[in-house]
Design a protein around this motif. Sequence first.
Motif, mmCIF file in Angstrom:
data_model
loop_
_atom_site.group_PDB
_atom_site.id
_atom_site.type_symbol
_atom_site.label_atom_id
_atom_site.label_comp_id
_atom_site.label_asym_id
_atom_site.label_seq_id
_atom_site.Cartn_x
_atom_site.Cartn_y
_atom_site.Cartn_z
ATOM 1 N N ALA A 118 0.806 -0.845 -0.166
ATOM 2 C CA ALA A 118 -0.334 -0.195 0.155
ATOM 3 C C ALA A 118 1.002 1.296 -0.252
ATOM 4 O O ALA A 118 1.665 1.132 0.388
ATOM 5 C CB ALA A 118 -0.635 -0.039 1.208
ATOM 6 N N SER A 120 1.641 4.860 0.813
ATOM 7 C CA SER A 120 1.134 5.950 1.959
ATOM 8 C C SER A 120 -0.113 6.652 1.675
ATOM 9 O O SER A 120 -0.209 7.123 3.239
ATOM 10 C CB SER A 120 2.804 7.631 1.661
ATOM 11 N N ASP A 122 -2.562 5.506 1.207
ATOM 12 C CA ASP A 122 -3.812 4.387 0.661
ATOM 13 C C ASP A 122 -3.045 4.424 1.810
ATOM 14 O O ASP A 122 -4.224 4.222 3.156
ATOM 15 C CB ASP A 122 -2.827 3.284 0.379
ATOM 16 N N GLU A 123 -2.285 4.427 3.223
ATOM 17 C CA GLU A 123 -1.841 3.814 4.763
ATOM 18 C C GLU A 123 -2.479 5.654 5.302
ATOM 19 O O GLU A 123 -3.547 5.146 6.041
ATOM 20 C CB GLU A 123 -0.477 4.028 5.032
ATOM 21 N N ASN A 124 -2.653 6.564 4.247
ATOM 22 C CA ASN A 124 -3.836 8.004 4.958
ATOM 23 C C ASN A 124 -5.120 7.725 5.081
ATOM 24 O O ASN A 124 -5.348 7.790 5.800
ATOM 25 C CB ASN A 124 -3.041 9.142 4.656
ATOM 26 N N GLU A 127 -6.383 5.035 7.850
ATOM 27 C CA GLU A 127 -5.760 5.451 9.501
ATOM 28 C C GLU A 127 -6.859 6.762 9.398
ATOM 29 O O GLU A 127 -7.196 7.185 10.294
ATOM 30 C CB GLU A 127 -4.293 6.541 9.245
ATOM 31 N N GLN A 161 0.275 -4.733 7.210
ATOM 32 C CA GLN A 161 0.727 -2.801 6.822
ATOM 33 C C GLN A 161 0.058 -2.076 7.281
ATOM 34 O O GLN A 161 -0.234 -1.617 7.820
ATOM 35 C CB GLN A 161 1.062 -3.378 5.121
ATOM 36 N N LEU A 162 -1.501 -2.419 6.408
ATOM 37 C CA LEU A 162 -2.909 -1.034 6.925
ATOM 38 C C LEU A 162 -3.068 -1.551 8.611
ATOM 39 O O LEU A 162 -4.106 -0.102 9.409
ATOM 40 C CB LEU A 162 -3.585 -0.919 5.984
ATOM 41 N N LYS A 163 -2.819 -2.388 9.260
ATOM 42 C CA LYS A 163 -3.280 -2.180 10.546
ATOM 43 C C LYS A 163 -4.713 -2.259 10.276
ATOM 44 O O LYS A 163 -4.753 -1.760 10.863
ATOM 45 C CB LYS A 163 -2.820 -1.106 11.416
#
Length: 193
Positions: A118, A120, A122-124, A127, A161-163
């Motif tokens: 993913a 950054s 995608d991670e944002n 989150e 990765q995406l928790k």
Amino acid sequence: MNINNVAFEKSFGTSLQLPASTLPEIAFAGRSNVGKSSLLNKLFNRKSLAKVSQTPGKTATINFFSCDGVRFVDLPGYGYAKVAKSEKGRWSELIEGYFNQDRNLALVVSLVDIRHPASSLDENMIEFLQEAELPFAVVLTKADKLSRQQQMKQKTALKKQLKLHADVPLVVCSSEKGTGIDELRTVIKNAAR
């Protein structure tokens, strides 16, 4: 929900133009080249409900579709597209403006390309959805490009990765092959109840 009852409603170029949220909404978010429009077309068994292009960034507006008392929202992609900074800024305003309004969000479908870690961005997005306590599902697109074993490996890696919590639906999907579409329809129907 009868997927054959879907109809295009309207497109909006700025968040100030967005109509009030009068129905439950299912919003689709993801990178410019992740396949949001292709997925929407496959979801509704239509070839050209949402505009698809070989050039990332074709969706430059927020597009609304209705189906049996639910509104589907195709958000502009974020990231990759090779467009002017001013256009990227407008897209960002559209996406942020949409989420900053009082919307009746039944579900946000966050699309991530299964072939890569993913980004950054995608991670944002994940989150943000978690912090805002919005109901969401993650769809891993372009699964037809990987073997079944690679899909399972990437699914596990991306979940970590995406928790993602255990209760977040994680669907491996391919608009080309149609895999995962029935599972996604079930997730959407459950959210829209």
